[in-house]
Design a protein around this motif. Structure first.
Motif, mmCIF file in Angstrom:
data_model
loop_
_atom_site.group_PDB
_atom_site.id
_atom_site.type_symbol
_atom_site.label_atom_id
_atom_site.label_comp_id
_atom_site.label_asym_id
_atom_site.label_seq_id
_atom_site.Cartn_x
_atom_site.Cartn_y
_atom_site.Cartn_z
ATOM 1 N N ASP A 25 0.746 -1.121 0.055
ATOM 2 C CA ASP A 25 -0.166 0.119 0.155
ATOM 3 C C ASP A 25 0.774 1.400 -0.210
ATOM 4 O O ASP A 25 0.528 2.089 -0.566
ATOM 5 C CB ASP A 25 -0.830 -0.167 1.040
ATOM 6 C CG ASP A 25 -1.999 1.179 1.146
ATOM 7 O OD1 ASP A 25 -1.855 2.096 2.175
ATOM 8 O OD2 ASP A 25 -2.882 1.014 0.417
ATOM 9 N N ASN A 78 -5.973 3.084 -7.176
ATOM 10 C CA ASN A 78 -6.872 3.283 -6.375
ATOM 11 C C ASN A 78 -7.493 1.600 -6.100
ATOM 12 O O ASN A 78 -7.689 1.298 -4.801
ATOM 13 C CB ASN A 78 -8.039 4.142 -6.790
ATOM 14 C CG ASN A 78 -7.614 5.424 -6.294
ATOM 15 O OD1 ASN A 78 -6.755 5.925 -5.574
ATOM 16 N ND2 ASN A 78 -8.021 6.641 -7.207
ATOM 17 N N GLU A 80 -7.306 -0.866 -2.739
ATOM 18 C CA GLU A 80 -8.367 -1.097 -2.111
ATOM 19 C C GLU A 80 -8.247 -2.450 -1.869
ATOM 20 O O GLU A 80 -8.507 -3.331 -0.557
ATOM 21 C CB GLU A 80 -9.593 -0.962 -3.082
ATOM 22 C CG GLU A 80 -11.009 -1.209 -2.334
ATOM 23 C CD GLU A 80 -11.231 -0.465 -1.146
ATOM 24 O OE1 GLU A 80 -10.738 0.657 -0.896
ATOM 25 O OE2 GLU A 80 -11.814 -1.037 -0.211
ATOM 26 N N ARG A 84 -6.230 -2.910 0.964
ATOM 27 C CA ARG A 84 -6.664 -2.728 2.360
ATOM 28 C C ARG A 84 -7.684 -3.793 2.910
ATOM 29 O O ARG A 84 -7.681 -4.006 4.020
ATOM 30 C CB ARG A 84 -7.789 -1.469 2.062
ATOM 31 C CG ARG A 84 -8.297 -0.898 3.260
ATOM 32 C CD ARG A 84 -9.098 0.341 2.809
ATOM 33 N NE ARG A 84 -10.519 -0.077 2.349
ATOM 34 C CZ ARG A 84 -11.419 -0.431 3.211
ATOM 35 N NH1 ARG A 84 -11.465 -0.675 4.241
ATOM 36 N NH2 ARG A 84 -12.517 -1.113 2.314
#
Lengths: 151, 679
Positions: free
Chosen positions: A76, A99, A103, A106
């Motif tokens: 990340d 992005n 994600e 994440r």
């Protein structure tokens, strides 16, 4: 005429890059910074970006290889840097892919990360090629062309 | 304009001399604004440079935070504003922000591709004057000059408020300049102002003897002295001139103090405004602090001094000291956290000792207020040690942060703290907690306070624990104390406002236990609504406040009260300074401060208000500490310290409160028998 034609070609090419969603407003910002003192500013910036970001790409690739388990935090962080750099030249699609990758990081989706990264590399390479062609044409067409706002 | 008249010649000279852009500078403001850009991404750096140059600013690029800092340090007055990226490999952008704020007091703008609200908030709490989302547009950069002007204006205003005649004289001129500058040459105004300041400084102070207003590096020691002076005066009454006199540092100008004071106030305010999140952290931190406290107290004396002398003691030394301290404390509670202690000690000691040996002593002797420290003294060594530890760590944290000089410290503190905390919490909490209550019972007020404190912390800790990911272990630990104590009637011990402090605390012995449990319950403190509130939201604040109280209490029953009188910030300071055990108290103060910072959130009660008072000062520092820590990897550890501090402070405060009586309604303890407390 040739000149005009060249310029029109350059303008058209640029327009298509925008139409395809490959570039966004930031690219125009860069163009507006270009002036007589820095007539090739945009090209310099883009070149610098690709030089620097290839290093990041390799790092991410390396990190993705260390699979057991994947260090999502590190990924990340790397991707965050890459995103910042890409967005600064207006690489719209690449940024979107960043992005998506983040994600996946994440939520800890390793497969998603791998897939997203592959896609990202494709976009990255595609844009790079197109921009190279664009700048080449622009150089041939003459300095005025690049300073014009196509959109 | 006056400006032209008054300094016509000067301004012109200054302008031309300073403004490289040329003689038309005055009309070109903000052209020529000297910007330092820090970003590890070369692409962004180049783009920013080009954009800034297009805005007619003078740009210096830097791709590493460390080199940016050295650049700034070498050219104290060489830059007007700094723009920095948040995520950098060698140093976190927020840490850089804090350093710059403390050492150079320049406006700093943060930027990041990260537009997540929490990161932006972090920028705010750390004192960034703006936050830009990448990719940055040139329009956003065009107006950054406003931050420079605003800051200058505020500094002048601060100087004005200090109330000295000189300043008064200067003010008009400054205002003129300000007007002039705002209308046109910011640059020339700035220059002329600086010149004027310099000249005035030269006239006013022989010791300054510099025409230029040099940038003062607020080292940990210096900041300690500053904080001690502010505490002594009372945050409300602390005017730069008096602070300067109290500090008695040659070469330091009133302006230096004024601007630092302003920053400090903002910092405290920021701390109080910190969300519960932070409070939570603090709370948990406080809990862990308990253990530390014990150590601290024991260490107070010589150890602390020693520590201080050595400056930044390495963690090892600290640990040793702490252990020693703990050992000293009768109870030897069990070493709560050698590691932590170390840090705490370190943090506490160093800052304190360094600064103000003299001051410390003075403070310690005159003010029993060492909020946290004070209490410990009365309390059993163990307790004290615990408190101390926590306070110390907290204080240390503050110190570190503030000092910015001890760059390494924060990390150190953070790291060790988290660890020890965890350790403490897990290991110690168990034993500690029980200890505390017992010890609490014994000592006088301090006990009570600590209890309350702990209790609060405990609760806070729990809350926080969850809130803070990094400190999950701690959080659990923190709540530990709570669990242990039976229903800590935090209420009992914490009559925040009430009780003249220590004396009431003594009764708290049992209270402590209750407190701890009470804390958990949070609902348990009837009298301490504030506490609860604080606890949850601004436990930090409260804690800070409390510690101060507690400290004071520890030393003397009165002192607590006295502490209370003093604005929370003062209390905290006093508490610290009054450390009965010099060293400890100091730490406590620091901790208290730290707590305050942590507790930014407490707005709720008077305490909160009071705390806020304190907080601004502390907050800045603490927040910085905290802020930095959180983002960093090591920040996790930091969290702990905060928690610890907070908890300790809380308990301390609580204790005081009890003693103080209804004081809680306002933190302003003034209402209470503050007179007793030798402020």
């Amino acid at each position: 005429m040739d000149r005009n034609q060249s310029r029109r070609q350059v303008a058209a090419m640029k327009q298509s890059l925008f139409d395809q969603g490959l570039l966004d407003e930031q690219f125009i910002q860069l163009e507006e910074l270009q002036d007589d003192a820095n007539p090739n500013f945009v090209e310099e910036i883009v070149t610098l970006h690709y030089r620097d970001s290839s290093r990041l790409i390799s790092s991410i690739e390396q990190a993705l290889k260390e699979r057991n388990p994947l260090d999502f935090n590190k990924l990340d962080t790397l991707m965050h840097q890459f995103k910042g750099s890409s967005s600064s030249i207006g690489a719209k699609k690449v940024k979107a892919e960043c992005n998506l990758f983040r994600e996946y990081c994440r939520v800890g989706n390793a497969e998603g990360c791998m897939r997203s990264f592959q896609q990202l590399k494709k976009e990255y390479a595609a844009l790079r090629k197109k921009l190279e062609a664009y700048f080449q044409l622009a150089r041939q067409a003459g300095p005025q062309e690049t300073a014009c706002r196509s959109k | 304009m006056n400006l032209s008249n008054g300094k016509g010649s000067m301004s012109t000279v200054t302008t031309t001399a300073v403004m490289k852009s040329g003689d038309a500078v005055s009309d070109q403001f903000p052209a020529g604004l000297r910007v330092l850009v820090v970003d590890d991404d070369p692409t962004c750096l180049m783009i920013l440079e080009k954009m800034l140059r297009t805005c007619l600013y003078e740009v210096t690029k830097c791709n590493r935070a460390e080199s940016a800092l050295s650049l700034l340090r070498e050219n104290k007055n060489g830059f007007d504003i700094v723009i920095s990226d948040v995520h950098m490999p060698d140093m976190n952008g927020f840490k850089l922000l804090e350093h710059i704020g403390l050492e150079m007091d320049l406006p700093v703008i943060m930027m990041s591709a990260d537009e997540c609200k929490s990161v932006v908030m972090k920028g705010v709490t750390h004192g960034a004057c703006d936050y830009l989302i990448k990719p940055v547009r040139i329009e956003a950069l065009k107006n950054i000059w406003q931050h420079v002007v605003r800051k200058k204006k505020n500094e002048w205003k601060d100087a004005e408020q200090s109330g000295s005649a000189e300043e008064g004289d200067r003010q008009p001129k400054a205002s003129d300049e300000a007007d002039y500058s705002s209308s046109a040459n910011e640059g020339s105004w700035r220059n002329s102002k600086k010149r004027r300041d310099e000249e005035e400084e030269a006239e006013d102070r022989d010791d300054t003897s510099t025409l230029k207003k040099p940038r003062v590096v607020w080292s940990v020691e210096l900041h300690q002295q500053f904080v001690a002076a502010v505490d002594q005066l009372g945050i409300d009454k602390a005017v730069p001139k008096k602070i300067l006199e109290l500090m008695n540092v040659p070469g330091l100008t009133r302006e230096n103090v004024a601007s630092h004071l302003q920053k400090y106030r903002l910092y405290l305010r920021r701390l109080s405004g910190v969300s519960q999140h932070q409070n939570n952290l603090n709370n948990s931190f406080l809990g862990s602090q308990e253990a530390t406290f014990g150590t601290i107290s024991s260490i107070n004396g010589i150890d602390l001094q020693t520590l201080a002398v050595t400056g930044q003691l390495p963690a090892q030394s600290l640990a040793t000291l702490q252990a020693a301290g703990l050992g000293r404390s009768t109870a030897k509670t069990g070493v709560p956290m050698p590691l932590m202690d170390q840090r705490n000690l370190f943090s506490f000691e160093n800052p304190r000792v360094r600064f103000g040996e003299g001051q410390q002593q003075h403070l310690s002797s005159s003010k029993p207020m060492n909020l946290l420290l004070g209490i410990p003294t009365n309390m059993e060594p163990k307790q004290l040690a615990n408190l101390h530890q926590s306070t110390q760590s907290i204080a240390g944290l503050n110190m570190r942060v503030n000092a910015s000089a001890t760059q390494g410290n924060p990390l150190m503190m953070q790291m060790p703290q988290s660890q020890p905390r965890g350790q403490m919490l897990s290991e110690k909490t168990g034993p500690r907690v029980p200890r505390l209550p017992s010890s609490l019972g014994q000592p006088t007020v301090s006990n009570g306070i600590s209890n309350g404190f702990l209790g609060r912390n405990g609760i806070a800790g729990n809350n926080r624990g969850t809130a803070y990911n990094p400190v999950p272990p701690n959080s659990s630990l923190l709540s530990f104390p709570m669990n242990q104590s039976s229903e800590v009637s935090v209420n009992n011990s914490l009559p925040l406002g009430s009780s003249p402090g220590i004396s009431s605390i003594t009764t708290k012995g049992s209270f402590q236990e209750e407190v701890t449990s009470g804390i958990k319950a949070s609902g348990g403190f009837p009298s301490y609504d504030i506490f609860n509130e604080l606890h949850h939201q601004k436990s930090h604040d409260w804690e800070i406040t409390n510690p101060g109280l507690t400290y004071g209490a520890s030393h003397h029953a009165n002192p607590l009260q006295g502490n209370i009188d003093v604005s929370p910030s003062v209390l905290v300071h006093q508490g610290f300074s009054s450390t009965q055990q010099t060293g400890q108290t100091r730490d406590a103060t620091l901790i208290g401060k730290a707590m305050f910072s942590l507790g930014e959130g407490s707005e709720q009660d008077n305490l909160q208000n009071a705390v806020q008072h304190l907080h601004p000062l502390l907050v800045d520092n603490s927040i910085r500490v905290k802020a930095e820590r959180i983002p960093d990897a090591s920040s996790q550890t930091n969290l702990f310290p905060d928690h610890y501090v907070q908890e300790d402070l809380m308990s301390a405060l609580l204790k005081q409160q009890e003693g103080m009586g209804p004081a809680e309604s306002e933190f302003e303890f003034d209402a209470y028998s503050l007179d007793n407390i030798p402020v």
